[in-house]
Design a protein around this motif. Structure first.
Motif, PDB file in Angstrom:
ATOM      1  N   HIS A 184      11.261   5.949  -7.315  1.00  0.00           N
ATOM      2  CA  HIS A 184      11.817   4.014  -7.534  1.00  0.00           C
ATOM      3  C   HIS A 184      13.461   4.550  -7.688  1.00  0.00           C
ATOM      4  N   HIS A 185      14.562   3.749  -6.782  1.00  0.00           N
ATOM      5  CA  HIS A 185      15.534   4.029  -6.980  1.00  0.00           C
ATOM      6  C   HIS A 185      15.821   2.246  -6.129  1.00  0.00           C
ATOM      7  N   ALA A 186      15.237   1.118  -5.843  1.00  0.00           N
ATOM      8  CA  ALA A 186      15.865   0.303  -5.385  1.00  0.00           C
ATOM      9  C   ALA A 186      14.280  -0.305  -5.983  1.00  0.00           C
ATOM     10  N   VAL A 187      13.298  -0.575  -5.223  1.00  0.00           N
ATOM     11  CA  VAL A 187      11.894  -1.477  -4.524  1.00  0.00           C
ATOM     12  C   VAL A 187      10.846  -0.926  -5.003  1.00  0.00           C
ATOM     13  N   ALA A 188      10.722   0.259  -4.850  1.00  0.00           N
ATOM     14  CA  ALA A 188       9.488   0.388  -4.642  1.00  0.00           C
ATOM     15  C   ALA A 188       8.737   0.580  -6.003  1.00  0.00           C
ATOM     16  N   LYS A 189       8.458   0.386  -7.218  1.00  0.00           N
ATOM     17  CA  LYS A 189       8.007  -0.117  -7.776  1.00  0.00           C
ATOM     18  C   LYS A 189       7.210  -1.385  -8.335  1.00  0.00           C
ATOM     19  N   GLY A 190       7.558  -2.114  -7.314  1.00  0.00           N
ATOM     20  CA  GLY A 190       7.087  -3.171  -6.653  1.00  0.00           C
ATOM     21  C   GLY A 190       5.860  -3.009  -6.552  1.00  0.00           C
ATOM     22  N   ILE A 191       5.069  -2.285  -5.627  1.00  0.00           N
ATOM     23  CA  ILE A 191       3.970  -2.187  -5.271  1.00  0.00           C
ATOM     24  C   ILE A 191       2.482  -2.820  -6.196  1.00  0.00           C
ATOM     25  N   ILE A 192       2.165  -3.501  -5.506  1.00  0.00           N
ATOM     26  CA  ILE A 192       0.947  -4.136  -6.942  1.00  0.00           C
ATOM     27  C   ILE A 192      -0.840  -3.540  -7.097  1.00  0.00           C
ATOM     28  N   THR A 193      -0.665  -3.319  -8.260  1.00  0.00           N
ATOM     29  CA  THR A 193      -1.719  -2.074  -8.432  1.00  0.00           C
ATOM     30  C   THR A 193      -2.742  -3.001  -9.700  1.00  0.00           C
ATOM     31  N   GLY A 194      -3.912  -2.809  -9.722  1.00  0.00           N
ATOM     32  CA  GLY A 194      -4.996  -3.755 -10.082  1.00  0.00           C
ATOM     33  C   GLY A 194      -5.478  -2.485 -11.938  1.00  0.00           C
ATOM     34  N   PRO A 195      -6.329  -3.198 -12.801  1.00  0.00           N
ATOM     35  CA  PRO A 195      -6.381  -3.113 -13.624  1.00  0.00           C
ATOM     36  C   PRO A 195      -7.203  -1.577 -13.874  1.00  0.00           C
TER      37      PRO A 195
ATOM     38  N   ALA B 161      -2.250   7.642  -4.174  1.00  0.00           N
ATOM     39  CA  ALA B 161      -0.719   7.319  -3.138  1.00  0.00           C
ATOM     40  C   ALA B 161       0.268   8.073  -3.207  1.00  0.00           C
ATOM     41  N   ILE B 162       1.473   8.208  -3.307  1.00  0.00           N
ATOM     42  CA  ILE B 162       2.734   7.772  -3.327  1.00  0.00           C
ATOM     43  C   ILE B 162       3.296   6.864  -2.581  1.00  0.00           C
ATOM     44  N   VAL B 163       3.394   6.285  -3.520  1.00  0.00           N
ATOM     45  CA  VAL B 163       5.166   5.530  -2.724  1.00  0.00           C
ATOM     46  C   VAL B 163       7.132   5.768  -3.050  1.00  0.00           C
ATOM     47  N   HIS B 164       7.066   5.964  -1.424  1.00  0.00           N
ATOM     48  CA  HIS B 164       8.221   6.008  -1.360  1.00  0.00           C
ATOM     49  C   HIS B 164       9.623   4.796  -0.957  1.00  0.00           C
ATOM     50  N   GLU B 165      10.576   5.023  -1.697  1.00  0.00           N
ATOM     51  CA  GLU B 165      11.562   3.490  -0.919  1.00  0.00           C
ATOM     52  C   GLU B 165      11.702   3.388   0.430  1.00  0.00           C
ATOM     53  N   TRP B 166      12.792   4.970   0.800  1.00  0.00           N
ATOM     54  CA  TRP B 166      12.530   5.165   2.524  1.00  0.00           C
ATOM     55  C   TRP B 166      12.825   6.028   2.778  1.00  0.00           C
ATOM     56  N   LEU B 167      12.656   6.934   4.127  1.00  0.00           N
ATOM     57  CA  LEU B 167      12.914   8.240   4.988  1.00  0.00           C
ATOM     58  C   LEU B 167      13.622   8.004   5.255  1.00  0.00           C
ATOM     59  N   GLU B 168      14.965   8.516   5.622  1.00  0.00           N
ATOM     60  CA  GLU B 168      15.862   8.948   6.114  1.00  0.00           C
ATOM     61  C   GLU B 168      16.980  10.318   6.370  1.00  0.00           C
ATOM     62  N   HIS B 169      17.115  10.514   5.124  1.00  0.00           N
ATOM     63  CA  HIS B 169      17.148  11.923   5.001  1.00  0.00           C
ATOM     64  C   HIS B 169      16.103  12.929   4.418  1.00  0.00           C
TER      65      HIS B 169
ATOM     66  N   ASP C 268      -6.646   5.572  -7.222  1.00  0.00           N
ATOM     67  CA  ASP C 268      -7.203   5.585  -9.109  1.00  0.00           C
ATOM     68  C   ASP C 268      -5.133   5.918  -9.125  1.00  0.00           C
ATOM     69  N   LEU C 269      -4.746   6.588  -8.606  1.00  0.00           N
ATOM     70  CA  LEU C 269      -3.306   7.108  -9.384  1.00  0.00           C
ATOM     71  C   LEU C 269      -2.550   6.817  -8.180  1.00  0.00           C
ATOM     72  N   VAL C 270      -1.206   6.010  -8.630  1.00  0.00           N
ATOM     73  CA  VAL C 270      -0.392   5.687  -7.348  1.00  0.00           C
ATOM     74  C   VAL C 270       0.978   6.239  -8.389  1.00  0.00           C
ATOM     75  N   PHE C 271       1.918   6.797  -7.370  1.00  0.00           N
ATOM     76  CA  PHE C 271       2.974   7.233  -7.839  1.00  0.00           C
ATOM     77  C   PHE C 271       4.505   6.944  -6.896  1.00  0.00           C
ATOM     78  N   SER C 272       5.145   5.959  -7.982  1.00  0.00           N
ATOM     79  CA  SER C 272       6.426   5.330  -7.018  1.00  0.00           C
ATOM     80  C   SER C 272       7.675   5.892  -7.712  1.00  0.00           C
TER      81      SER C 272
END
Length: 409
Positions: free
Chosen positions: A120-131, A31-39, A114-118
């Motif tokens: 990040h420049h504001a809040v993206a790294k705040g996602i919750i992942t397991g051990p 999974a890839i988590v981005h901040e926001w998609l505007e431009h 299994d693998l999550v990329f954030s």
């Protein structure tokens, strides 16, 4: 700080095999988590390259208002967004919901990955992942307006005093607390420059591996026929922090040197007034990408006075074989190779953001100009290619998956 370590060819090969088979149950789910998609801008370039490395990855974002004309890098994939997407006036004013964004990103269900990329420049790294999940956060910058740039942000926004200013200070205080707490959920931090790695260490007390953002150096090539390079070039949006005004002031001190100023913005009238009466300074305003490429290829040197987190435009100029004269702070320190570098000289740094310091740097450049070859500049730029970025990301993912004992490995 740790710079990107190149993993063994065997391990990267194993990872690529796993990546290519990721459509099956045996491969890691990404999974890839981005901040926001505007431009489509710098951070979106990073997401685009991550999607090239992980073509089966799912994409998440706080909101997705990206225009149709700029969506090609998404490869037609659907973007999972948060409840902020549907809030009133979100399309134009989603940033006003900053206080809700920590809650919003925590609602993403990432349990099956299994693998999550954030990104990040504001809040993206705040996602919750397991051990048993690996969370890699690629940090463009910790939230500047909540940390070291808070005073400047409040001043520029007219929020130094009053009830609204008090509320914003309280909100940023809450966000800082959450920002530090959520850093504990990141398994590996990646910074886009050594400068950002230092900011990560300062804010989160964590070490970060440096993997520079991808630059399309194959689009920016030296001219086939090298013309006599006479004009210096500064190209930037004319806003206060870019300090284009200082470059213009410096060349007013050097009437024998020609300067071409490209770009527009809120400070254009101020810069035009500074350039008035100086026949060695030419203003061009906003131009097309193809025109800018030609000017970069023809420039005697590219002059840049801003402090940037990285500085993609600097690498693009180097890819054109053009020397750099730039402010010696921020990401420029990762890019410019100064006199005495065993890999060859690619430019000159100045240490103070003043017109006199820029003029002195131009003088130093002229004394060593024969050493700053097109080949040196072009070769230096290849360190920041898309291929280099992809290789470093693959190496990092392979190592962490291996260390984590993920079943797919």
């Amino acid at each position: 700080m740790r710079h990107a370590r190149v993993w063994t060819a065997k391990q990267v090969g194993r990872f690529r095999q796993i990546r290519e088979s990721s459509v099956t149950a045996s491969g890691p789910k990404v999974a890839i988590v981005h901040e926001w998609l505007e431009h489509y801008a710098g951070s979106e370039r990073v997401v685009g390259e991550l999607l090239r490395v992980f073509p089966q990855a799912d994409l998440f974002a706080v909101v997705d208002f990206l225009p149709k004309a700029e969506r090609e890098f998404l490869g037609g994939r659907k973007v999972t967004t948060t409840f902020i997407q549907k809030l009133p006036f979100a399309r134009r004013h989603f940033r006003n919901y900053l206080g809700l964004m920590p809650l919003a990103v925590e609602q993403f269900d990432l349990a099956g990955y299994d693998l999550v990329f954030s990104s990040h420049h504001a809040v993206a790294k705040g996602i919750i992942t397991g051990p048993d999940q690996i969370h890699i956060s690629y940090v463009h910058s910790p939230m500047r307006y909540a940390w070291d740039m808070q005073a400047s942000y409040l001043r520029q926004s007219g929020l130094e005093h009053g009830l609204k200013g008090f509320f914003i200070r309280w909100l940023l205080h809450r966000i800082r607390n959450w920002d530090v707490r959520s850093a504990a959920g990141v398994d590996a931090f990646v910074a886009n420059s050594a400068y950002i790695a230092r900011r990560i260490r300062k804010v989160y007390r964590r070490e970060a591996e440096v993997i520079h953002p991808p630059v399309d150096v194959h689009r920016f090539m030296p001219a086939q026929k090298q013309a006599d390079r006479k004009q210096y070039l500064v190209a930037a949006r004319q806003v206060p922090y870019k300090r284009v005004d200082l470059v213009v002031e410096a060349f007013r001190l050097m009437p024998e040197r020609e300067l071409l100023v490209v770009g527009d913005g809120p400070e254009h009238e101020k810069i035009a007034a500074l350039a008035a009466g100086a026949p060695n300074i030419t203003l061009r305003g906003k131009i097309s990408d193809s025109e800018l490429l030609t000017l970069m290829q023809q420039a005697r040197a590219f002059v840049f006075a801003a402090e940037e987190d990285f500085g993609i435009t600097l690498v693009e100029a180097q890819a054109c074989g053009t020397p750099l004269i730039t402010y010696g702070r921020g990401g420029a320190l990762d890019i410019v190779r100064e006199e005495g570098d065993p890999d060859g000289v690619s430019g000159v740094l100045f240490r103070e953001q003043t017109a006199a310091s820029i003029a002195e740097a131009v003088g130093r450049f002229e004394t060593i100009r024969e050493q700053v070859t097109t080949e040196n500049c072009r070769g230096n730029s290849l360190r920041f290619s898309r291929e280099a970025f992809q290789g470093h990301i693959e190496s990092l993912a392979a190592r962490l998956l291996d260390e984590n004992g993920t079943g797919a490995i």
